[in-house]
Design an enzyme around this catalytic site. Structure first.
Site, PDB file in Angstrom:
ATOM      1  N   ARG A   1       3.987   9.525  -1.310  1.00 18.40           N
ATOM      2  CA  ARG A   1       2.902   8.567  -1.568  1.00 18.40           C
ATOM      3  C   ARG A   1       2.720   7.639  -0.361  1.00 18.40           C
ATOM      4  NH1 ARG A   1       7.481   6.797  -4.153  1.00 18.40           N
ATOM      5  NH2 ARG A   1       8.076   4.611  -3.869  1.00 18.40           N
TER       6      ARG A   1
ATOM      7  N   ASP B   1       1.129  13.617   0.080  1.00 16.34           N
ATOM      8  CA  ASP B   1       1.334  14.839   0.841  1.00 16.34           C
ATOM      9  C   ASP B   1       2.296  15.765   0.109  1.00 16.34           C
ATOM     10  OD1 ASP B   1       1.534  16.832   2.689  1.00 16.34           O
ATOM     11  OD2 ASP B   1       2.793  15.709   4.084  1.00 16.34           O
TER      12      ASP B   1
ATOM     13  N   LEU C   1       0.825  -1.211   0.000  1.00 18.44           N
ATOM     14  CA  LEU C   1       0.000   0.000   0.000  1.00 18.44           C
ATOM     15  C   LEU C   1       0.860   1.263   0.000  1.00 18.44           C
ATOM     16  CD1 LEU C   1      -2.661  -1.168   2.600  1.00 18.44           C
ATOM     17  CD2 LEU C   1      -3.151  -0.609   0.208  1.00 18.44           C
ATOM     18  N   MET C   2       1.957   1.230   0.771  1.00 17.45           N
ATOM     19  CA  MET C   2       2.823   2.403   0.886  1.00 17.45           C
ATOM     20  C   MET C   2       3.646   2.629  -0.392  1.00 17.45           C
ATOM     21  SD  MET C   2       4.121   1.807   4.805  1.00 17.45           S
ATOM     22  CE  MET C   2       5.231   3.216   4.942  1.00 17.45           C
TER      23      MET C   2
ATOM     24  N   ASP D   1       1.848  22.005   5.993  1.00 15.50           N
ATOM     25  CA  ASP D   1       2.532  20.708   5.882  1.00 15.50           C
ATOM     26  C   ASP D   1       2.542  19.965   7.220  1.00 15.50           C
ATOM     27  OD1 ASP D   1       3.878  18.628   4.674  1.00 15.50           O
ATOM     28  OD2 ASP D   1       5.849  19.522   4.958  1.00 15.50           O
TER      29      ASP D   1
ATOM     30  N   ARG E   1      -1.475  15.817  11.831  1.00 19.48           N
ATOM     31  CA  ARG E   1      -2.030  16.000  13.178  1.00 19.48           C
ATOM     32  C   ARG E   1      -3.458  16.546  13.124  1.00 19.48           C
ATOM     33  NH1 ARG E   1       2.996  19.744  14.599  1.00 19.48           N
ATOM     34  NH2 ARG E   1       3.831  18.250  13.104  1.00 19.48           N
TER      35      ARG E   1
ATOM     36  N   LYS F   1       6.305  21.260  -0.056  1.00 22.62           N
ATOM     37  CA  LYS F   1       7.570  20.582   0.233  1.00 22.62           C
ATOM     38  C   LYS F   1       8.552  20.808  -0.925  1.00 22.62           C
ATOM     39  CE  LYS F   1       5.508  16.637   2.706  1.00 22.62           C
ATOM     40  NZ  LYS F   1       6.244  16.648   3.979  1.00 22.62           N
TER      41      LYS F   1
ATOM     42  N   LYS G   1      -2.916   7.617  10.361  1.00 23.96           N
ATOM     43  CA  LYS G   1      -2.911   8.771   9.439  1.00 23.96           C
ATOM     44  C   LYS G   1      -2.911   8.265   8.001  1.00 23.96           C
ATOM     45  CE  LYS G   1       0.299  12.284   7.708  1.00 23.96           C
ATOM     46  NZ  LYS G   1       1.634  12.887   7.852  1.00 23.96           N
TER      47      LYS G   1
ATOM     48  N   GLU H   1      -0.057  18.646   8.493  1.00 22.07           N
ATOM     49  CA  GLU H   1      -1.476  18.312   8.276  1.00 22.07           C
ATOM     50  C   GLU H   1      -1.897  17.009   8.935  1.00 22.07           C
ATOM     51  OE1 GLU H   1       0.197  15.290   5.930  1.00 22.07           O
ATOM     52  OE2 GLU H   1       0.858  17.340   6.226  1.00 22.07           O
TER      53      GLU H   1
END
Length: 486
Positions: A268, A252, A168-169, A329, A333, A259, A247, A331
């Site tokens: 990803r 991101d 998945l990662m 960035d 949290r 970034k 999370k 985000e």
């Protein structure tokens, strides 16, 4: 093919000290294996191999691999079971050698710990090559002999769980979008009658008043999804569950606080928290653990657009607290704040969240261990003991009031999403922020940013996304299920 382990010699004569499977095979070939090994030069060092061909018709190729010391056990300095780690590494190296020889099947010496051997084999052979035309040959590892079949199968299940997280990662963000992530997990859990999966749409997230989560999602064309899994393995479905929160930022970019472009493709995997906790639940279901577990994963992308959060914006979380978004960035949290508030609905035995939360965690510990921030020594002890067995280590970090002061001293809102001294103690101020959304007495936050990927630090994982600490979460759940039985 056959993979056999050999211990490093205690004496100076350098004679090979085989495992029982190695001894049996050597007898089968009338001592030829031992004789060949002694002709090959110095004794095998840990993780090093020798390959022999034509010794036996059933096994045209035999890989002998060094296991290190025979009685290696728990290493207090290293905080892990060295014997198990040696087996995982040796077996992974041996199986990859068989794969390089393009042999489709390999029998693996259990090396005295079939679970660790299975983990080494299944983790060591895994590689993400879904989208390549040219793929490495598939190798199927199986246990050599029949003595430890149950332990072997357990190891396969643990390793497959981590490999699911790795899959998945590693997958590109245009393949694993929020909805595709949720559907992939749902499909993995479809065959279990004691699992319910809810894929909650944006309208549900809105009715739940998850303003912090929605504020991150609104910058992207991909709609957010809230994945909720109920695994009811406990003797009583009303028993307080273990709640896992992950999370799930499937890409991101950093949002408006963009970034740097170098290395941004690795983002990803910013849903590593969701990937590891969901994979741990899939594994718990496969192991049929006698425990209730709930999994929560807020899933979205963090993108820059005309609708995205702007630095200085104020948003309202589910518990009514206002948050000043000083850095878009930071985000993860924001998603977790709302998911943690929601987690309190379930009368949990413990709430454990995992997130690739801060670059500061990577700076602090690198890839050696997951940083754990917790308000519960009971919870910490269980996580720590689980990690010694899995070799996927955890390290306790501080949740001091010192850091809380830095996030609640905020000009426009109740709390800021970054500490007022910017980079100082970044992982700790992130944890202090999350603590503002937790009232449960047993909560742990796992910052997995440092263990997100593997270059070569964990020898039984190939280069790429690591799927850590899935096995530690599974082992932790196993311990919790045993706790409730006692």
């Amino acid at each position: 093919g056959l993979v056999l382990g050999v211990y490093s010699s205690e004496k100076d004569d350098g004679a090979a000290q085989f495992t029982s499977a190695g001894d049996a095979f050597d007898r089968l070939v009338s001592g030829k294996l031992r004789a060949l090994l002694s002709l090959c030069g110095p004794p095998l060092k840990k993780g090093k191999t020798r390959v022999f061909h034509g010794l036996h018709q059933d096994f045209p190729s035999v890989v002998v691999v060094g296991l290190g010391k025979k009685n290696a056990g728990i290493n207090e300095q290293e905080n892990w079971n060295e014997g198990k780690e040696n087996i995982r590494t040796a077996v992974a190296v041996g199986c990859r050698q068989i794969q390089d020889l393009e042999i489709p099947c390999v029998e693996v010496d259990p090396c005295g710990d079939a679970q660790a051997a299975a983990e080494g084999a299944v983790l060591g052979l895994h590689e993400y090559n879904e989208l390549k035309q040219k793929k490495k040959p598939v190798v199927t590892p199986q246990l050599h002999g029949s003595a430890e079949r149950e332990a072997w199968q357990k190891g396969v299940t643990y390793a497959e769980g981590q490999n699911l997280a790795r899959y998945l990662m590693e997958a590109p963000a245009n393949y694993i979008t929020p909805i595709k992530f949720a559907e992939h997990i749902e499909q993995k859990l479809r065959s279990f009658s004691n699992v319910k999966v809810h894929i909650r749409p944006e309208s549900w997230i809105t009715t739940q008043e998850m303003g912090a989560f929605l504020s991150v999602a609104k910058g992207s064309a991909e709609p957010p999804t809230f994945l909720e899994i109920h695994y009811l393995g406990g003797a009583n479905t009303d028993d307080p569950p273990l709640v896992f929160v992950g999370k799930g930022v499937t890409f991101d970019s950093g949002g408006i606080s963009l970034k740097p472009s170098s290395g941004m493709d690795a983002m990803r995997a910013d849903m590593g928290g969701a990937a590891t906790v969901c994979s741990a639940i899939v594994t718990a279901a496969a192991l049929n653990l006698p425990l209730n577990i709930i999994g929560l994963a807020p899933l979205c992308e963090n993108m820059p657009s005309g609708k995205a959060n702007k630095p200085g914006d104020v948003v309202t979380a589910k518990n009514g607290k206002t948050i000043q978004v000083d850095n878009t960035d930071a985000e993860g949290r924001l998603l977790l704040a709302d998911a943690l508030c929601y987690a309190h609905n379930f009368n949990a035995r413990a709430i454990v969240n995992a997130a690739t939360l801060t670059g500061a965690m990577d700076v602090a510990l690198g890839s050696a261990a997951t940083g754990v921030f917790t308000n519960s020594s009971w919870l910490w002890t269980h996580l720590y003991e689980a990690s010694i067995l899995t070799g996927d280590r955890v390290w306790r970090m501080p949740l001091f009031e010192h850091y809380t002061k830095q996030v609640i001293d905020c000009p426009l809102a109740d709390v800021s999403n970054i500490g007022k001294y910017s980079r100082a103690g970044g992982a700790c101020t992130a944890a202090a922020f999350l603590k503002e959304f937790v009232t449960a007495p047993h909560w742990a936050h796992l910052d997995i940013a440092g263990v997100m990927s593997n270059k070569d630090e964990v020898p039984y994982l190939r280069k790429g996304m690591a799927g850590r600490p899935t096995r530690t979460l599974v082992e932790f759940a196993v311990r919790l299920s045993q706790d409730s039985h006692n």
